[in-house]
Write a protein that holds these residues in place. Structure first.
Motif, mmCIF file in Angstrom:
data_model
loop_
_atom_site.group_PDB
_atom_site.id
_atom_site.type_symbol
_atom_site.label_atom_id
_atom_site.label_comp_id
_atom_site.label_asym_id
_atom_site.label_seq_id
_atom_site.Cartn_x
_atom_site.Cartn_y
_atom_site.Cartn_z
ATOM 1 N N ILE A 1 -23.790 18.820 -1.537
ATOM 2 C CA ILE A 1 -24.155 18.526 -2.913
ATOM 3 C C ILE A 1 -24.862 17.180 -3.032
ATOM 4 C CG2 ILE A 1 -23.290 18.367 -5.262
ATOM 5 C CD1 ILE A 1 -20.968 20.086 -4.461
ATOM 6 N N THR A 2 -24.344 16.160 -2.349
ATOM 7 C CA THR A 2 -24.951 14.838 -2.464
ATOM 8 C C THR A 2 -26.403 14.862 -1.992
ATOM 9 O OG1 THR A 2 -22.888 13.631 -2.287
ATOM 10 C CG2 THR A 2 -24.872 12.470 -1.600
ATOM 11 N N ILE A 3 -26.638 15.438 -0.827
ATOM 12 C CA ILE A 3 -28.001 15.532 -0.304
ATOM 13 C C ILE A 3 -28.884 16.267 -1.299
ATOM 14 C CG2 ILE A 3 -29.351 16.850 1.348
ATOM 15 C CD1 ILE A 3 -27.640 15.970 3.514
ATOM 16 N N ASN A 4 -28.337 17.347 -1.834
ATOM 17 C CA ASN A 4 -29.121 18.171 -2.732
ATOM 18 C C ASN A 4 -29.463 17.465 -4.030
ATOM 19 O OD1 ASN A 4 -28.946 20.447 -5.040
ATOM 20 N ND2 ASN A 4 -29.995 21.137 -3.203
ATOM 21 N N GLN A 5 -28.488 16.691 -4.551
ATOM 22 C CA GLN A 5 -28.741 16.040 -5.831
ATOM 23 C C GLN A 5 -29.582 14.786 -5.682
ATOM 24 O OE1 GLN A 5 -28.018 17.775 -8.330
ATOM 25 N NE2 GLN A 5 -26.002 18.711 -8.238
ATOM 26 N N THR A 6 -29.544 14.143 -4.502
ATOM 27 C CA THR A 6 -30.272 12.888 -4.356
ATOM 28 C C THR A 6 -31.522 13.029 -3.506
ATOM 29 O OG1 THR A 6 -29.002 12.316 -2.408
ATOM 30 C CG2 THR A 6 -28.156 11.526 -4.504
ATOM 31 N N GLY A 7 -31.665 14.148 -2.784
ATOM 32 C CA GLY A 7 -32.821 14.329 -1.918
ATOM 33 C C GLY A 7 -32.805 13.436 -0.698
ATOM 34 N N ARG A 8 -31.630 12.918 -0.321
ATOM 35 C CA ARG A 8 -31.545 12.028 0.846
ATOM 36 C C ARG A 8 -31.087 12.801 2.078
ATOM 37 N NH1 ARG A 8 -34.295 7.542 -0.131
ATOM 38 N NH2 ARG A 8 -34.180 7.067 -2.327
ATOM 39 N N GLU A 9 -31.914 13.764 2.495
ATOM 40 C CA GLU A 9 -31.505 14.613 3.619
ATOM 41 C C GLU A 9 -31.279 13.795 4.880
ATOM 42 O OE1 GLU A 9 -34.378 15.359 1.995
ATOM 43 O OE2 GLU A 9 -34.153 17.349 1.123
ATOM 44 N N LEU A 10 -32.258 12.963 5.196
ATOM 45 C CA LEU A 10 -32.214 12.248 6.467
ATOM 46 C C LEU A 10 -31.001 11.329 6.522
ATOM 47 C CD1 LEU A 10 -34.001 12.261 8.887
ATOM 48 C CD2 LEU A 10 -35.118 10.217 8.018
ATOM 49 N N GLU A 11 -30.838 10.536 5.459
ATOM 50 C CA GLU A 11 -29.728 9.589 5.432
ATOM 51 C C GLU A 11 -28.397 10.328 5.500
ATOM 52 O OE1 GLU A 11 -32.304 9.680 3.457
ATOM 53 O OE2 GLU A 11 -33.007 7.711 2.819
ATOM 54 N N GLY A 12 -28.279 11.370 4.670
ATOM 55 C CA GLY A 12 -27.029 12.119 4.602
ATOM 56 C C GLY A 12 -26.692 12.752 5.941
ATOM 57 N N MET A 13 -27.682 13.366 6.562
ATOM 58 C CA MET A 13 -27.434 14.049 7.829
ATOM 59 C C MET A 13 -27.082 13.043 8.924
ATOM 60 S SD MET A 13 -27.247 17.185 7.765
ATOM 61 C CE MET A 13 -27.363 18.354 6.452
ATOM 62 N N LEU A 14 -27.735 11.876 8.900
ATOM 63 C CA LEU A 14 -27.399 10.851 9.883
ATOM 64 C C LEU A 14 -25.953 10.413 9.723
ATOM 65 C CD1 LEU A 14 -30.542 8.549 10.136
ATOM 66 C CD2 LEU A 14 -29.561 10.038 11.864
ATOM 67 N N LEU A 15 -25.551 10.157 8.481
ATOM 68 C CA LEU A 15 -24.170 9.739 8.226
ATOM 69 C C LEU A 15 -23.194 10.817 8.677
ATOM 70 C CD1 LEU A 15 -24.213 8.028 4.728
ATOM 71 C CD2 LEU A 15 -23.850 6.986 6.953
ATOM 72 N N LEU A 16 -23.557 12.060 8.371
ATOM 73 C CA LEU A 16 -22.688 13.180 8.715
ATOM 74 C C LEU A 16 -22.542 13.267 10.238
ATOM 75 C CD1 LEU A 16 -21.333 15.273 6.964
ATOM 76 C CD2 LEU A 16 -23.208 16.815 7.452
ATOM 77 N N GLY A 17 -23.680 13.161 10.925
ATOM 78 C CA GLY A 17 -23.647 13.204 12.387
ATOM 79 C C GLY A 17 -22.792 12.080 12.934
ATOM 80 N N LEU A 18 -22.977 10.907 12.359
ATOM 81 C CA LEU A 18 -22.220 9.738 12.802
ATOM 82 C C LEU A 18 -20.725 9.967 12.612
ATOM 83 C CD1 LEU A 18 -22.936 6.872 13.796
ATOM 84 C CD2 LEU A 18 -22.450 6.092 11.481
ATOM 85 N N PHE A 19 -20.360 10.550 11.467
ATOM 86 C CA PHE A 19 -18.939 10.792 11.206
ATOM 87 C C PHE A 19 -18.345 11.723 12.248
ATOM 88 C CE2 PHE A 19 -16.036 14.009 9.435
ATOM 89 C CZ PHE A 19 -14.901 13.223 9.361
ATOM 90 N N TYR A 20 -19.030 12.855 12.499
ATOM 91 C CA TYR A 20 -18.481 13.805 13.469
ATOM 92 C C TYR A 20 -18.434 13.186 14.862
ATOM 93 C CZ TYR A 20 -18.231 17.670 10.192
ATOM 94 O OH TYR A 20 -17.882 18.479 9.153
ATOM 95 N N LEU A 21 -19.435 12.359 15.169
ATOM 96 C CA LEU A 21 -19.454 11.705 16.484
ATOM 97 C C LEU A 21 -18.250 10.791 16.639
ATOM 98 C CD1 LEU A 21 -21.197 11.298 19.038
ATOM 99 C CD2 LEU A 21 -22.109 9.265 17.937
ATOM 100 N N VAL A 22 -18.044 9.931 15.635
ATOM 101 C CA VAL A 22 -16.931 8.982 15.717
ATOM 102 C C VAL A 22 -15.599 9.730 15.785
ATOM 103 C CG1 VAL A 22 -15.663 7.246 14.403
ATOM 104 C CG2 VAL A 22 -18.146 7.111 14.569
#
Ligand SMILES: N[C@@H](CCC(=O)N[C@@H](CS)C(=O)NCC(=O)O)C(=O)O
Lengths: 410, 339
Positions: free
Chosen positions: A368-389
């Motif tokens: 939802i956040t990515i969709n409402q703000t259009g921040r795909e790149l930032e959101g996906m990077l954060l998401l990847g980082l979270f799963y990595l950590v």
């Protein structure tokens, strides 16, 4: 050819980089490195260029903006006026919740199924084989959707509980199973001195931990006594008392009471609401991963030399004791490393939550956040980082455990 | 040596392909078809029929653009998108335009960097509940479980509405309309909320539509329209004026029945002549052929014809024109002049 017959000390020629085995591997590595860097910088510059043509920038400021959307399952305070950052945290906690519940249940299921699959009872071992093969060979997504569909289609709606002769009724007046989830009694605290729920639970957990520590000391003492005198003192009532009394006293002090779910308006109110999305995801993840763990456990047990069992039997040790004290401790060494990757799999697979609308971090931050703000790149990077950590943390913890059970060489 | 050449060629090709090209029109022409983003299936707006051919109110816009640009209304590759995937699909260039009951909002226009080219349906968000609940106003929904499609304005309006009215609800986030429909019918939620047109379309596909009521409250403005990426104004103009051509055609009385006759020779209405390309150079100005608008209108008829065929009063969906009537009839449909 010539390079090989040339006398040494002829000085360095460029072709040596390729034809001389002393340098060749280095050359290849350097070239590969350069290609890799080029590829990477191309990716980055391409991204920057594309963002520019789209007129977008790279900015994490959206995390501090109000999110505007609601989340049904929240472990911390949150409403639609909270920030996107907080929505991400709510999602992270939901991911952690289902991952922890899933890992625990999957381990229990896996160990039971793995051991039983080796049972001498034909029926039991066949049944376990059916379970393992059934779950291992069908995609997880199907299981999630199937369990969810079963739960929503075959259970009554809350309104079926209404009226003088309702179509459905609660179990023991305490548990309501509806097509929106299961409502169970909640424990609340009435004492004015203990108003912070989280703090209360931590306190209870601490007391429980202390009790368990005391019990282990007690048993240690009993064993020592047994070794010294040959008689084991009776301790079961002490153990039971240690387990129940301190925690019970504390909860009494806190004014703990049961909050029963009851029908209020459209839905049940009170109690704890375990949503179908959580239950379906949890069960599916556990059953699926449990099947893999069962195979790992079976493999681990089979890896322990048969001579160990025979030796134990020869000493007159009963089969169940043999399993618990001889086989499993040795099997653990084989089991732990692949178990780590199963835990990691389960955690990452929890991102299939979207199939049943479970609000994990993929659905909040990555959806939802990515969709409402259009921040795909930032959101996906954060998401990847979270799963990595998270994955690194899990494997770190499990590696510590592995080190503690593995053969100690002195 | 050979390898280096190939590698070099690959890199260049990769660079060329990687950069989002600005000239969507050239891409579409070179490709020979239009990639149009639609919903995953909402009867009347965009859904495949029994033969697998996409039909509907939004689909008609895609077909009109394809006809104007390529001369063939069937030269469209439909890409189904969910509320969540649609914007990524458009921003990444997977689709050339999006026609999926998408609300024109400030942040989508400016923050998400899209360009809404117009409005093809003026809508608002409504609520649908089973009749047996006996609810007559949305304000009575305190504590209700509400099915919503995620990644929509619906989600945000709903949060606002319940907060402002100081009542609580339990949101059930759902990916597609089909899933929402199934959950709602199974009673997993008390209420389904989305655009009122979407509610009507969803209800029309129920076995017993009469058992469900749409509550009187309309809690938001939802101007739905097609959109394109920022940064390619030529392409945006083509989509905008294709839509305007459909609306203007209704205003001037150009229909699929009389368009051949009206375009065979200049009529005495200069506005129609300019629209249909029998007078003036409008086609050249927009970079298309002279009869581009004629082809767009011939694809499915004018705006009014499309409306009646797909979602109008004589269809199961049964929407009346309301706000979507021509401005001359008291509605909001208003095309800027063709001159
Ligand atoms: N207009 C709203 C909502 C659009 C929306 O998602 N509508 C639903 C129901 S009317 C829909 O088109 N669903 C079709 C699908 O699930 O693909 C927006 O732009 O955010």
């Amino acid at each position: 050819m010539t390079t090989m017959t040339d006398p040494p000390g002829q000085g360095f020629r460029l072709s040596q980089l390729i034809y001389d085995t002393r340098y060749r591997s280095l050359t290849i590595q350097v070239v590969a490195m350069i290609v890799l860097m080029l590829l990477f910088s191309w990716l980055v510059s391409n991204t920057i260029h594309n963002l520019q043509t789209l007129g977008k920038d790279f900015d994490f400021g959206f995390l501090t903006q109000p999110s505007g959307y609601d989340i049904n399952q929240r472990l911390i305070e949150y409403d639609s006026q909270s920030t996107h950052g907080r929505a991400a945290v709510v999602g992270i906690l939901n991911t952690l919740l289902v991952a922890v519940l899933g890992c625990a249940l999957a381990t229990v299921l896996g160990v039971i199924a793995g051991v039983l699959r080796l049972s001498n009872n034909w029926l039991v071992s066949r049944l376990m084989a059916v379970y393992v093969e059934g779950f291992r060979n069908v995609p997880l997504l199907l299981w999630i959707v199937l369990i969810f569909a079963l739960m929503t289609e075959s259970t009554p709606a809350p309104r079926a509980f209404r009226g003088d002769t309702p179509d459905a009724s609660m179990l023991f007046d305490a548990v309501a199973i509806t097509n929106r989830g299961v409502y169970i009694p909640a424990i609340h605290f009435a004492s004015p001195f203990f108003t912070n729920g989280l703090f209360n639970w931590l306190l209870i957990l601490a007391v429980l931990g202390a009790s368990i520590f005391a019990i282990s000391r007690l048993r240690h003492w009993a064993t020592e006594k047994q070794e010294a005198t040959g008689d084991r003192p009776t301790t079961w009532y002490l153990i039971l008392g240690l387990l129940i009394v301190p925690t019970g006293l504390l909860m009494l002090l806190m004014g703990a009471f049961l909050d029963m779910p009851s029908l209020q308006g459209f839905n049940f109110g009170g109690g704890v609401h375990l949503r179908n999305s959580l239950i379906a995801l949890w069960l599916a993840l556990s059953l699926y991963t449990g099947a893999f763990i069962a195979e790992i456990v079976r493999g681990g047990i089979l890896a322990v030399n048969k001579g160990q069992t025979e030796a134990a039997y020869a000493l007159g040790i009963r089969p169940s004791t043999t399993m618990n004290l001889v086989i499993l401790p040795q099997a653990l060494r084989v089991i732990i490393p692949p178990l780590i990757s199963q835990f990691l799999n389960l955690t990452k697979n929890s991102s299939l939550a979207i199939a049943v609308g479970y609000m994990d971090v993929r659905s909040t931050l990555g959806g939802i956040t990515i969709n409402q703000t259009g921040r795909e790149l930032e959101g996906m990077l954060l998401l990847g980082l979270f799963y990595l950590v998270l994955s690194l943390l899990i494997s770190g913890v499990m590696n510590v455990y592995n080190a503690s059970v593995k053969l100690k060489e002195r | 040596m050979k390898n280096t050449v190939i590698l070099g060629a690959l890199t260049v090709a990769g660079l060329a392909a990687g950069a989002a090209s600005a000239a969507t029109l050239d891409d579409v022409k070179a490709r020979g078809n239009l990639n149009c983003g639609v919903s995953t299936g909402l009867t009347g707006f965009s859904a495949p029929d029994a033969n697998g051919v996409w039909q509907g109110f939004d689909v008609a816009v895609c077909r009109a653009v394809a006809a104007a640009v390529l001369g063939d209304p069937m030269a469209v590759e439909f890409v189904s998108t969910t509320g969540q995937t649609r914007f990524t699909a458009l921003a990444s260039g997977e689709i050339d335009m999006l026609a999926r009951n998408t609300t024109w909002t400030f942040s989508r226009d400016n923050d998400l960097k899209f360009e809404f080219v117009g409005v093809n349906y003026y809508d608002g968000q409504g609520f649908m509940v089973p009749k047996e609940l006996g609810v007559s106003s949305a304000k009575e929904l305190d504590g209700a479980t509400v099915c919503i499609q995620t990644g929509t304005t619906t989600e945000l309006n709903l949060a606002d509405f319940f907060r402002v009215n100081n009542i609580s609800y339990e949101p059930v986030p759902i990916e597609t309309n089909a899933e929402a429909q199934q959950q709602y019918l199974a009673g997993a939620c008390d209420v389904y909320t989305t655009d009122a047109s979407g509610l009507a379309a969803t209800r029309a596909s129920f076995e017993a539509p009469g058992d469900h009521v749409i509550l009187p409250e309309i809690i938001s403005k939802e101007p739905l329209g097609p959109l394109v990426r920022h940064g390619d104004s030529e392409w945006g103009d083509i989509v905008r004026w294709s839509l305007n051509a459909l609306i203007a055609a209704e205003e001037y009385g150009v229909t699929s029945a009389n368009i051949e006759e009206l375009s065979s020779a200049a009529t005495d209405n200069p506005e129609i002549n300019r629209l249909l390309g029998t007078e003036g150079e409008l086609g050249a100005m927009i970079g298309l052929e002279a009869d581009w608008a004629k082809k767009a209108i011939m694809a499915n008829g004018n705006y009014g014809e499309i409306f009646e065929k797909t979602i109008g009063e004589n269809t199961p969906i049964g929407l009346s024109r309301g706000l979507n009537a021509q401005w001359t009839e008291g509605g909001l449909m208003y095309s800027p002049p063709f001159r």
